[in-house]
Design an enzyme around this catalytic site. Sequence first.
Site, PDB file in Angstrom:
ATOM      1  N   HIS A  52       0.825  -1.212   0.000  1.00  0.00           N
ATOM      2  CA  HIS A  52       0.000   0.000   0.000  1.00  0.00           C
ATOM      3  C   HIS A  52       0.861   1.265   0.000  1.00  0.00           C
ATOM      4  O   HIS A  52       0.574   2.223  -0.727  1.00  0.00           O
ATOM      5  CB  HIS A  52      -0.943   0.007   1.196  1.00  0.00           C
ATOM      6  CG  HIS A  52      -1.953  -1.088   1.174  1.00  0.00           C
ATOM      7  ND1 HIS A  52      -2.845  -1.305   2.203  1.00  0.00           N
ATOM      8  CD2 HIS A  52      -2.220  -2.055   0.253  1.00  0.00           C
ATOM      9  CE1 HIS A  52      -3.616  -2.339   1.913  1.00  0.00           C
ATOM     10  NE2 HIS A  52      -3.237  -2.816   0.744  1.00  0.00           N
ATOM     11  N   HIS A 207      -8.975  -2.081  -5.636  1.00  0.00           N
ATOM     12  CA  HIS A 207      -7.945  -2.388  -4.653  1.00  0.00           C
ATOM     13  C   HIS A 207      -6.894  -3.338  -5.235  1.00  0.00           C
ATOM     14  O   HIS A 207      -5.708  -3.231  -4.901  1.00  0.00           O
ATOM     15  CB  HIS A 207      -8.529  -3.003  -3.388  1.00  0.00           C
ATOM     16  CG  HIS A 207      -7.482  -3.216  -2.336  1.00  0.00           C
ATOM     17  ND1 HIS A 207      -6.985  -2.189  -1.563  1.00  0.00           N
ATOM     18  CD2 HIS A 207      -6.783  -4.323  -1.982  1.00  0.00           C
ATOM     19  CE1 HIS A 207      -6.039  -2.658  -0.773  1.00  0.00           C
ATOM     20  NE2 HIS A 207      -5.896  -3.947  -1.002  1.00  0.00           N
ATOM     21  N   ASP A 211      -2.877  -2.749  -5.221  1.00  0.00           N
ATOM     22  CA  ASP A 211      -1.852  -3.729  -4.849  1.00  0.00           C
ATOM     23  C   ASP A 211      -0.856  -3.942  -5.979  1.00  0.00           C
ATOM     24  O   ASP A 211       0.364  -4.026  -5.745  1.00  0.00           O
ATOM     25  CB  ASP A 211      -2.505  -5.068  -4.501  1.00  0.00           C
ATOM     26  CG  ASP A 211      -3.128  -5.089  -3.113  1.00  0.00           C
ATOM     27  OD1 ASP A 211      -2.837  -4.183  -2.308  1.00  0.00           O
ATOM     28  OD2 ASP A 211      -3.910  -6.022  -2.838  1.00  0.00           O
ATOM     29  N   HIS A 234      -0.708 -11.124  -5.422  1.00  0.00           N
ATOM     30  CA  HIS A 234       0.650 -10.710  -5.075  1.00  0.00           C
ATOM     31  C   HIS A 234       1.726 -11.629  -5.656  1.00  0.00           C
ATOM     32  O   HIS A 234       2.751 -11.161  -6.151  1.00  0.00           O
ATOM     33  CB  HIS A 234       0.799 -10.662  -3.550  1.00  0.00           C
ATOM     34  CG  HIS A 234      -0.016  -9.604  -2.895  1.00  0.00           C
ATOM     35  ND1 HIS A 234       0.158  -8.256  -3.134  1.00  0.00           N
ATOM     36  CD2 HIS A 234      -1.031  -9.678  -1.984  1.00  0.00           C
ATOM     37  CE1 HIS A 234      -0.689  -7.561  -2.411  1.00  0.00           C
ATOM     38  NE2 HIS A 234      -1.423  -8.395  -1.702  1.00  0.00           N
TER      39      HIS A 234
END
Length: 282
Positions: A52, A207, A211, A234
């Site tokens: 973030h 969001h 990321d 991720h």
Amino acid sequence: MRLLPAPAGSGVVFRRTDLDDFEIPAIGRNVAKVSYATSLMRQGVLISTTEHLLSAFIGMGVDNVIVELDNLELPILDGSALPYVDAIANQGIRTQRRHREYMRILKPVEVREGNKFIGVYPGSGYRIQYTIDFPAPIGQQKTSVDLATETYGAEIAAARTFGYKADEKMLRNMGLIRGAGPHNAIIIGAKGPENGPLRFKDEYVRHKVLDLIGDLALAGRRIEGHVVAERAGHAMHTALVSRLLKDRSAWELARTPIVATESQKGESLAALAGRRPALAGA
């Protein structure tokens, strides 16, 4: 936590003040764990949940900064990058006498895993197209943003992390999401968010873009090219970074008339701390 000015060309460096100021540069070779967050490690020293803040740096045009913290995890705050963006805007950024270097993509680079996919392609600006497909009630969402149009603060920064209520016990048993709650994450029940309303109709996919921007910052420079991601996360974001860094023929360093910037002041983020008591070490 404090953000300190750094000389041009320094990049982003995390400094553990509780461990004799041990430093961990925010670059791909230091990626450690990438399950529900992206962590960095160097010589056994860990920095967790970096995405973030790194995303905010890219979105705000901050290239060179030292991040001081006194524990292994960055503060989650409200689950988005907005508190970081507000703090940086309140403190200001300083122009440095050096041209910003970009990673200009020269050829396609892709990572595939089953029905998951991420790729980066040559193109002007920094455009991201992201598609997610989660179980109900989220379903499929798709969005596209162009960071070259300075839309990060308005369209991406405020999008919060999210999780399913049904997964909470399992994740806590795994030692994850220990600090998670309605104040810093969207809690999704059988019928939808339990702590609504959403900040955006498609906040979930926004969001994921947030990321992705933070994870791709681990390439060491802002990307000039187009990124397409489908059902990624991720692990795939950082796998793309690794593949890029290993294939030097896939990109070149390009300079633009835009000069690099840095955090203007080395003070603690007082404005943020006053509004966000979850800020560690302030």
